[in-house]
Design an enzyme around this catalytic site. Structure first.
Site, PDB file in Angstrom:
ATOM      1  N   PRO A 295      58.547  30.369  54.706  1.00 28.18           N
ATOM      2  CA  PRO A 295      59.462  30.429  53.568  1.00 28.18           C
ATOM      3  C   PRO A 295      60.138  29.075  53.401  1.00 28.18           C
ATOM      4  O   PRO A 295      60.670  28.523  54.366  1.00 28.18           O
ATOM      5  CB  PRO A 295      60.466  31.515  53.974  1.00 28.18           C
ATOM      6  CG  PRO A 295      60.419  31.532  55.472  1.00 28.18           C
ATOM      7  CD  PRO A 295      59.024  31.148  55.855  1.00 28.18           C
ATOM      8  N   MET A 296      60.114  28.532  52.183  1.00 28.53           N
ATOM      9  CA  MET A 296      60.713  27.228  51.930  1.00 28.53           C
ATOM     10  C   MET A 296      61.561  27.317  50.668  1.00 28.53           C
ATOM     11  O   MET A 296      61.031  27.584  49.583  1.00 28.53           O
ATOM     12  CB  MET A 296      59.630  26.152  51.796  1.00 28.53           C
ATOM     13  CG  MET A 296      58.906  25.872  53.105  1.00 28.53           C
ATOM     14  SD  MET A 296      57.563  24.654  52.939  1.00 28.53           S
ATOM     15  CE  MET A 296      56.239  25.713  52.321  1.00 28.53           C
ATOM     16  N   MET A 297      62.847  27.092  50.826  1.00 28.80           N
ATOM     17  CA  MET A 297      63.781  27.220  49.700  1.00 28.80           C
ATOM     18  C   MET A 297      63.402  26.273  48.574  1.00 28.80           C
ATOM     19  O   MET A 297      63.135  25.088  48.806  1.00 28.80           O
ATOM     20  CB  MET A 297      65.212  26.952  50.170  1.00 28.80           C
ATOM     21  CG  MET A 297      65.749  28.044  51.081  1.00 28.80           C
ATOM     22  SD  MET A 297      67.411  27.696  51.724  1.00 28.80           S
ATOM     23  CE  MET A 297      68.371  27.773  50.198  1.00 28.80           C
TER      24      MET A 297
ATOM     25  N   GLY B  45      55.919  21.679  63.421  1.00 29.48           N
ATOM     26  CA  GLY B  45      55.067  20.637  63.985  1.00 29.48           C
ATOM     27  C   GLY B  45      53.583  20.909  64.027  1.00 29.48           C
ATOM     28  O   GLY B  45      52.819  20.032  64.429  1.00 29.48           O
TER      29      GLY B  45
ATOM     30  N   ASN C  78      56.515  28.106  64.944  1.00 28.57           N
ATOM     31  CA  ASN C  78      56.771  27.357  63.721  1.00 28.57           C
ATOM     32  C   ASN C  78      57.284  25.970  64.094  1.00 28.57           C
ATOM     33  O   ASN C  78      58.017  25.818  65.050  1.00 28.57           O
ATOM     34  CB  ASN C  78      57.803  28.106  62.870  1.00 28.57           C
ATOM     35  CG  ASN C  78      58.217  27.341  61.622  1.00 28.57           C
ATOM     36  OD1 ASN C  78      59.385  27.266  61.296  1.00 28.57           O
ATOM     37  ND2 ASN C  78      57.270  26.760  60.907  1.00 28.57           N
TER      38      ASN C  78
ATOM     39  N   CYS D  63      67.607  28.916  59.078  1.00 30.02           N
ATOM     40  CA  CYS D  63      67.910  27.822  58.149  1.00 30.02           C
ATOM     41  C   CYS D  63      69.254  27.191  58.500  1.00 30.02           C
ATOM     42  O   CYS D  63      70.268  27.889  58.583  1.00 30.02           O
ATOM     43  CB  CYS D  63      67.918  28.332  56.717  1.00 30.02           C
ATOM     44  SG  CYS D  63      68.239  27.026  55.513  1.00 30.02           S
TER      45      CYS D  63
ATOM     46  N   ARG E 112      55.802  22.525  55.241  1.00 32.19           N
ATOM     47  CA  ARG E 112      55.568  21.458  54.269  1.00 32.19           C
ATOM     48  C   ARG E 112      54.178  20.855  54.359  1.00 32.19           C
ATOM     49  O   ARG E 112      53.672  20.320  53.366  1.00 32.19           O
ATOM     50  CB  ARG E 112      56.653  20.392  54.418  1.00 32.19           C
ATOM     51  CG  ARG E 112      57.914  20.839  53.685  1.00 32.19           C
ATOM     52  CD  ARG E 112      59.182  20.327  54.256  1.00 32.19           C
ATOM     53  NE  ARG E 112      60.301  20.816  53.457  1.00 32.19           N
ATOM     54  CZ  ARG E 112      60.823  22.052  53.578  1.00 32.19           C
ATOM     55  NH1 ARG E 112      60.328  22.889  54.472  1.00 32.19           N
ATOM     56  NH2 ARG E 112      61.827  22.433  52.812  1.00 32.19           N
TER      57      ARG E 112
END
Length: 370
Positions: A26-28, A240, A238, A109, A261
């Site tokens: 999940p990426m805001m 790297g 999660n 987060c 990313r």
């Protein structure tokens, strides 16, 4: 005996159908429904996560708009932000009723705007409250309830000037592991079906979200130790993991890897992971033109509903990462999609741009839907 049987059936329904070996984080502001539809092009089965949606937004906002997604996104998990067990239960039920395959609670987060709202990584300092949240959500849904977390948190402002905060960020001692172990045990006792662990500490104050993803040291060995201590629940690594080789090494000891990313900026890494790790004999990696053709059909429907082309194409800029014509492709989409009246003709122009590089157009790839 009857109660025991019901419990086993419930557990199977919660966790038996989701392949967690590879997932997209999940990426805001990034992993909205358009992004997820695009990323699904590269793997028919990897687990996708929404960007974080607060329980308050679901309770008081436009619930249908916030929870909307395409069936082609399955399997897809809804990530919630919040700290009220009652509110999270309502939001989780809404997510399950909307068709999400998993409900995930954000405890990782480190953004200031997140911690100011009493959710995100700051919740790792309140394990009993998080346990209450997990239990409340699990009581009202039959899909898995999971938690995304860090290996620890450091609180402080002005890290460059604060040697204590800087030292706490760099080290990881037995006291740190005791806190992580106790937090994990509390979540498992509350019924968490899986844990996604970012292998860095979170610094609450003094580091930007970007620096929080890069500056605190990665400690895969901590997650590996945690996995050994809690073999009864899937633990996903999660942070790297950038390619199939790193993912394969991690999957030798953990239950799954989550990319963020790297997957967004270089989406073909997902095709690499699917082909190299998931052993799907029917799979073929889609060509860039196949991906664009699929997005033409999707964008046509979305624009007819009133969506802007730029909201879709902004997620496609990494399609040709490090490939010929990548700069021309990015410029065409980023500039062209903002022009008045932009429509799917822009994507046809993109295909024309690539035709010399990618060869003959292939049919749209088949997608998995539930």
């Amino acid at each position: 005996m009857e109660n025991a049987t019901k419990t086993v059936i419930s557990v199977e329904k919660r966790s038996g159908f989701i392949d967690r070996r590879v997932s997209v984080a999940p990426m805001m502001d990034w992993t909205d429904r358009h992004c997820r539809y695009f990323l699904r092009s590269f793997s028919p089965s990897m687990l996708l996560y929404t960007e974080m949606i607060t329980s308050a937004a679901i309770l008081h906002g436009d619930r249908a708009r916030l929870l909307r997604f395409s069936t082609a996104e399955h399997p897809v998990a809804l990530q919630l932000g919040g700290s009220s067990p009652a509110d999270l239960a309502i939001a989780a039920r809404a997510g399950a009723e909307a068709g999400y395959d998993e409900i995930n609670l954000n405890c990782g987060c480190p953004s200031d705007r997140v911690s100011a709202g009493a959710f995100g990584a700051c919740l790792m300092r309140r394990p009993k409250l998080v346990a209450d949240c997990v239990a409340a959500m699990r009581a009202v849904v039959r899909v898995p309830v999971t938690v995304k977390m860090r290996i620890g948190v450091v609180v402080g402002r002005g890290i460059d000037a604060d040697s204590d905060v800087r030292s706490a960020m760099q080290r990881f001692d037995e006291r740190d592991y005791e806190l992580l172990h106790d937090f994990t045990a509390t979540l498992i006792d509350a019924g968490a079906d899986a844990l996604i662990v970012h292998a860095r500490k979170a610094v609450l104050g003094g580091l930007s979200p970007k620096d929080n993803r890069e500056v605190p040291p990665l400690r895969f060995e901590v997650v590996r130790r945690l996995r050994a201590d809690f073999p009864e629940r899937p633990i996903i690594l999660n942070g790297g993991v950038r390619d199939a080789a790193m993912a394969r090494d991690a999957l030798a000891w953990c239950d799954g890897v989550m990319l963020g990313r790297e997957a967004y900026h270089r989406p073909y890494v997902l095709a690499e992971l699917h082909a190299g790790l998931l052993q799907d004999p029917a799979y073929h990696a889609p060509s860039p033109i196949e991906v664009i053709e699929r997005m033409v059909a999707y964008a046509s429907l979305e624009i007819a509903r009133g969506e802007r082309l730029s909201a879709i194409t902004r997620h496609m800029l990494g399609l040709l990462a490090h490939a010929p014509r990548a700069r021309d492709f990015r410029r065409l989409l980023s500039e062209g999609a903002r022009l008045p009246g932009a429509n799917v003709g822009l994507l046809q122009q993109a295909m024309d741009l690539l035709s010399g590089e990618c060869g003959v157009r292939a049919p749209v790839i088949a997608l998995h839907t539930r």
